[in-house]
Design an enzyme around this catalytic site. Sequence first.
Site, PDB file in Angstrom:
ATOM      1  N   CYS A   2       4.528  16.239 -14.570  1.00 56.60           N
ATOM      2  CA  CYS A   2       4.582  16.057 -16.017  1.00 56.60           C
ATOM      3  C   CYS A   2       6.025  15.805 -16.412  1.00 56.60           C
ATOM      4  O   CYS A   2       6.894  15.700 -15.558  1.00 56.60           O
ATOM      5  CB  CYS A   2       4.078  17.316 -16.696  1.00 56.60           C
ATOM      6  SG  CYS A   2       2.610  18.000 -15.936  1.00 56.60           S
ATOM      7  N   ARG A  27       5.114   9.351 -16.547  1.00 59.56           N
ATOM      8  CA  ARG A  27       4.888  10.410 -15.551  1.00 59.56           C
ATOM      9  C   ARG A  27       3.603  11.190 -15.797  1.00 59.56           C
ATOM     10  O   ARG A  27       3.104  11.867 -14.917  1.00 59.56           O
ATOM     11  CB  ARG A  27       6.032  11.433 -15.623  1.00 59.56           C
ATOM     12  CG  ARG A  27       7.353  10.926 -15.176  1.00 59.56           C
ATOM     13  CD  ARG A  27       8.381  12.006 -15.407  1.00 59.56           C
ATOM     14  NE  ARG A  27       8.099  13.167 -14.598  1.00 59.56           N
ATOM     15  CZ  ARG A  27       8.604  13.394 -13.411  1.00 59.56           C
ATOM     16  NH1 ARG A  27       9.431  12.530 -12.884  1.00 59.56           N
ATOM     17  NH2 ARG A  27       8.310  14.479 -12.754  1.00 59.56           N
ATOM     18  N   TRP A  74       0.404  15.949 -17.295  1.00 59.15           N
ATOM     19  CA  TRP A  74      -0.538  15.275 -16.399  1.00 59.15           C
ATOM     20  C   TRP A  74      -1.270  16.411 -15.729  1.00 59.15           C
ATOM     21  O   TRP A  74      -0.741  17.068 -14.847  1.00 59.15           O
ATOM     22  CB  TRP A  74       0.238  14.410 -15.408  1.00 59.15           C
ATOM     23  CG  TRP A  74      -0.633  13.376 -14.823  1.00 59.15           C
ATOM     24  CD1 TRP A  74      -0.998  12.195 -15.400  1.00 59.15           C
ATOM     25  CD2 TRP A  74      -1.283  13.422 -13.560  1.00 59.15           C
ATOM     26  NE1 TRP A  74      -1.840  11.516 -14.569  1.00 59.15           N
ATOM     27  CE2 TRP A  74      -2.041  12.234 -13.436  1.00 59.15           C
ATOM     28  CE3 TRP A  74      -1.330  14.336 -12.520  1.00 59.15           C
ATOM     29  CZ2 TRP A  74      -2.804  11.957 -12.327  1.00 59.15           C
ATOM     30  CZ3 TRP A  74      -2.095  14.052 -11.409  1.00 59.15           C
ATOM     31  CH2 TRP A  74      -2.817  12.862 -11.330  1.00 59.15           C
ATOM     32  N   ASN A 100       6.525  22.119 -15.360  1.00 63.43           N
ATOM     33  CA  ASN A 100       6.021  21.139 -14.386  1.00 63.43           C
ATOM     34  C   ASN A 100       5.840  21.884 -13.072  1.00 63.43           C
ATOM     35  O   ASN A 100       6.682  22.705 -12.716  1.00 63.43           O
ATOM     36  CB  ASN A 100       7.041  20.027 -14.131  1.00 63.43           C
ATOM     37  CG  ASN A 100       7.230  19.140 -15.333  1.00 63.43           C
ATOM     38  OD1 ASN A 100       6.493  19.245 -16.302  1.00 63.43           O
ATOM     39  ND2 ASN A 100       8.227  18.277 -15.258  1.00 63.43           N
ATOM     40  N   GLY A 101       4.797  21.538 -12.316  1.00 64.98           N
ATOM     41  CA  GLY A 101       4.598  22.184 -11.019  1.00 64.98           C
ATOM     42  C   GLY A 101       3.316  22.999 -11.027  1.00 64.98           C
ATOM     43  O   GLY A 101       2.477  22.857 -11.922  1.00 64.98           O
ATOM     44  N   GLU A 481      -6.531  -0.276   6.238  1.00 66.01           N
ATOM     45  CA  GLU A 481      -5.662   0.035   5.094  1.00 66.01           C
ATOM     46  C   GLU A 481      -4.358  -0.775   5.160  1.00 66.01           C
ATOM     47  O   GLU A 481      -3.885  -1.290   4.146  1.00 66.01           O
ATOM     48  CB  GLU A 481      -5.393   1.551   5.057  1.00 66.01           C
ATOM     49  CG  GLU A 481      -4.443   2.039   3.985  1.00 66.01           C
ATOM     50  CD  GLU A 481      -4.874   1.736   2.547  1.00 66.01           C
ATOM     51  OE1 GLU A 481      -5.987   1.259   2.315  1.00 66.01           O
ATOM     52  OE2 GLU A 481      -4.034   1.947   1.657  1.00 66.01           O
ATOM     53  N   LYS A 485      -3.229  -3.381   2.253  1.00 59.89           N
ATOM     54  CA  LYS A 485      -1.944  -3.280   1.538  1.00 59.89           C
ATOM     55  C   LYS A 485      -1.228  -4.621   1.570  1.00 59.89           C
ATOM     56  O   LYS A 485      -0.715  -5.085   0.568  1.00 59.89           O
ATOM     57  CB  LYS A 485      -1.016  -2.232   2.162  1.00 59.89           C
ATOM     58  CG  LYS A 485      -1.251  -0.781   1.909  1.00 59.89           C
ATOM     59  CD  LYS A 485      -1.160  -0.327   0.493  1.00 59.89           C
ATOM     60  CE  LYS A 485      -2.446  -0.584  -0.228  1.00 59.89           C
ATOM     61  NZ  LYS A 485      -3.336   0.521  -0.484  1.00 59.89           N
ATOM     62  N   GLU A 488      -3.091  -7.460  -0.540  1.00 53.65           N
ATOM     63  CA  GLU A 488      -3.166  -7.333  -1.998  1.00 53.65           C
ATOM     64  C   GLU A 488      -1.825  -7.536  -2.696  1.00 53.65           C
ATOM     65  O   GLU A 488      -1.793  -7.941  -3.846  1.00 53.65           O
ATOM     66  CB  GLU A 488      -3.799  -6.004  -2.418  1.00 53.65           C
ATOM     67  CG  GLU A 488      -2.969  -4.780  -2.162  1.00 53.65           C
ATOM     68  CD  GLU A 488      -3.669  -3.495  -2.572  1.00 53.65           C
ATOM     69  OE1 GLU A 488      -4.402  -3.495  -3.559  1.00 53.65           O
ATOM     70  OE2 GLU A 488      -3.466  -2.477  -1.889  1.00 53.65           O
ATOM     71  N   HIS A 504     -14.500  -9.790  20.535  1.00 57.64           N
ATOM     72  CA  HIS A 504     -15.776 -10.400  20.157  1.00 57.64           C
ATOM     73  C   HIS A 504     -15.599 -11.440  19.070  1.00 57.64           C
ATOM     74  O   HIS A 504     -16.527 -11.703  18.309  1.00 57.64           O
ATOM     75  CB  HIS A 504     -16.753  -9.296  19.734  1.00 57.64           C
ATOM     76  CG  HIS A 504     -16.978  -8.302  20.831  1.00 57.64           C
ATOM     77  ND1 HIS A 504     -17.834  -8.523  21.881  1.00 57.64           N
ATOM     78  CD2 HIS A 504     -16.382  -7.109  21.083  1.00 57.64           C
ATOM     79  CE1 HIS A 504     -17.791  -7.502  22.719  1.00 57.64           C
ATOM     80  NE2 HIS A 504     -16.910  -6.627  22.250  1.00 57.64           N
ATOM     81  N   LYS A 603      -5.410  -1.537 -11.916  1.00 59.74           N
ATOM     82  CA  LYS A 603      -5.254  -0.208 -11.316  1.00 59.74           C
ATOM     83  C   LYS A 603      -6.581   0.527 -11.259  1.00 59.74           C
ATOM     84  O   LYS A 603      -6.867   1.219 -10.313  1.00 59.74           O
ATOM     85  CB  LYS A 603      -4.222   0.599 -12.110  1.00 59.74           C
ATOM     86  CG  LYS A 603      -3.908   1.947 -11.482  1.00 59.74           C
ATOM     87  CD  LYS A 603      -3.216   1.799 -10.148  1.00 59.74           C
ATOM     88  CE  LYS A 603      -3.101   3.086  -9.388  1.00 59.74           C
ATOM     89  NZ  LYS A 603      -2.964   2.857  -7.937  1.00 59.74           N
TER      90      LYS A 603
HETATM   91  C1  F6R Z   1      -5.886  -0.687  -3.046  1.00 56.36           C
HETATM   92  C2  F6R Z   1      -6.448  -0.009  -4.194  1.00 56.36           C
HETATM   93  C3  F6R Z   1      -7.911  -0.168  -4.449  1.00 56.36           C
HETATM   94  C4  F6R Z   1      -8.505   1.173  -4.893  1.00 56.36           C
HETATM   95  C5  F6R Z   1      -9.967   0.992  -5.331  1.00 56.36           C
HETATM   96  C6  F6R Z   1     -10.612   2.300  -5.682  1.00 56.36           C
HETATM   97  O1  F6R Z   1      -4.530  -0.441  -2.925  1.00 56.36           O
HETATM   98  O2  F6R Z   1      -5.774   0.641  -4.935  1.00 56.36           O
HETATM   99  O3  F6R Z   1      -8.582  -0.668  -3.339  1.00 56.36           O
HETATM  100  O4  F6R Z   1      -8.402   2.071  -3.833  1.00 56.36           O
HETATM  101  O5  F6R Z   1     -10.021   0.126  -6.440  1.00 56.36           O
HETATM  102  O6  F6R Z   1      -9.926   2.931  -6.729  1.00 56.36           O
HETATM  103  P1  F6R Z   1     -10.120   4.452  -7.031  1.00 56.36           P
HETATM  104  O7  F6R Z   1      -9.615   5.209  -5.864  1.00 56.36           O
HETATM  105  O8  F6R Z   1      -9.329   4.695  -8.280  1.00 56.36           O
HETATM  106  O9  F6R Z   1     -11.594   4.665  -7.230  1.00 56.36           O
END
Ligand code: F6R
Length: 608
Positions: A2, A27, A74, A100-101, A481, A485, A488, A504, A603
């Site tokens: 926070c 934050r 948060w 915070n914490g 993963e 990364k 994307e 294969h 996001k």
């Molecule tokens: C990749 C990424 C997405 C999320 C996905 C699920 O870096 O961020 O693949 O992982 O959209 O999102 P959440 O976890 O918020 O349900």
Amino acid sequence: MCGIVGYVGPKKVAPLLLEGLKRLEYRGYDSAGLAIMNGKGVETRKVAGKISRLESLISAKPISGTLGIGHTRWATHGAPNEANAHPHVDEKHEFAVVHNGIIENAGSLRRKLEDLGHVFTSETDTEVLVHLIEAAFDGSLEDAVIEALHQVEGAYGIAVVSSRDPHKIVAARKGSPLLVGLGDGEHYVASDASAILAHTREVVYLHDGDLAVLDRSGYRIIGLDSLTQTRKVSKIDWDLAQMERGGFAHFMLKEIFEQPQTVASTLAGRLLLNTATAKLAGTNLSDEDLLAIDNIVITACGTSWHSGLIGEHMIEESARIPVEVEYASEFRYRNPIVNDRTLCIVISQSGETADTLAAMREAQRRGARTLGIVNVVGSTIARDAAAGIYLHAGPEIGVASTKAFTSQVVALALLTLKMARLRDLSVIRGREIIDALQALPGHIQQILDRAPEIEALAEEFKRAQNFLYLGRGYNFPTALEGALKLKEISYIHAEGYPAAEMKHGPIALIDELMPVVFIAPHDSVFDKVASNVQEVKARKGRVIAITSREEPSLAGKIDYEFRIPETIDMLTPVLAAIPLQLLAYYIAVKRGSNVDQPRNLAKSVTVE
Ligand code: F6R
């Protein structure tokens, strides 16, 4: 995660605190509040929601004064509502605290204080602090804060004011950042310099165990033993935009570098050393409930689905419960076999992903117990799942998920430990898992300290058109993963594959231009992965290997090696993910991508 800001000086404090809180809003942003000394006592204003709502409340119901503290929250303990918003006050409104914490022993302290007659009005861990300080007060606010802090376990950055010692702010830190801002006849306290940068660039960073006492004329720093500490004054040269990102060029990089702390937060207070198990307070699942589970379905999307695959492996290996992992978008439209002896684990950083939410509802409709592994407190999945484990990783702002992934894997490891110890995992093995979990933050830091090596690797590969990521066992999901990364944020085509499955089909792609990233720590499948490395090298592929020790079998077969510390097999993905995140990040930056907001992505995907 926070934000805290405080001010003592000649100016009107409310607008200063609001301005500082707006700077800290990145934050944490689910509720906010101020406490101001109004000449008679401590007056507060609190809202659920954004700082703009607090601003509207204060214009409708102004408060005046020249000393006060503010907070943007948060949520960790308790939903993001007005009662749980900070500052927290005692029954007589004589003391106010922002924090915070996480106070790990809040539960037991609260029970003791309630027995002594203290009345609590929130669900937060923070509220115990204000009652402890009030109980300890004997004329000096700093002495009361010291006495209270001696009783708490956990992490804190706090600021405290009181009408019984009305001209000062007392601030203290342990594990949660805090600094003092120096002005002329005025002083500030903040969790992050961005809150006060418009007013001063001279700051004193507090160390863990420091307590700062500020008034108009000066400041003092003492330890919890009341002895004076000398701390140097630093001058800040960053601009505000840089500041919000803690000096990092992007939120994604900041979040990658936060992982020693975020993994520690996910673990905080959850390891029981004596019984070699985990304590998961929010799960609402008794030991009997956990023992009654016949099978587990994990449902999630994207990065969260990758952590689910790692969870499947962990749970099956150690707790011996059958697990299936499903893309939430597929699960919701199938006719899945789940019933009241199924535990459905729903993994979501945001807690709002539409497909994941729908999958959870479908599992609930069919009678399954649901357990959310979620980062955002109070999000829909967190609220509606029958049980939950919060990640406590703080807001993840970069669109590409990084710190949430490592915390998800750690949360799944805690759940595995708990379920496995209820079944037949030995104390000795339980302790090995605990030791390995506790070592993770330090290991992650060691990797981060070598980020320049990955940056140099990125320079070498920034023009590649394709990438292949290969791993086996626990690190097949890590390969997925790593590839996700990279694609994307850099827009380079990348695929993750189980290393042996390459033969294969994908092996046809390999030539001297194809970079192949092997995730090859020294685990139970290492020898198998080493054979796959040979197969790629025989076709002149360019091998980048994430290893964990010198391996004679790989001599001459690897073009670039990055070594990570050794850990137990099930935790290798946490460490292997870090160089892969850095590689994606540096390649993307070198190609000029907007890494925090890559094209076409959001996001939180709240549409189907
Ligand atoms: C990749 C990424 C997405 C999320 C996905 C699920 O870096 O961020 O693949 O992982 O959209 O999102 P959440 O976890 O918020 O349900």
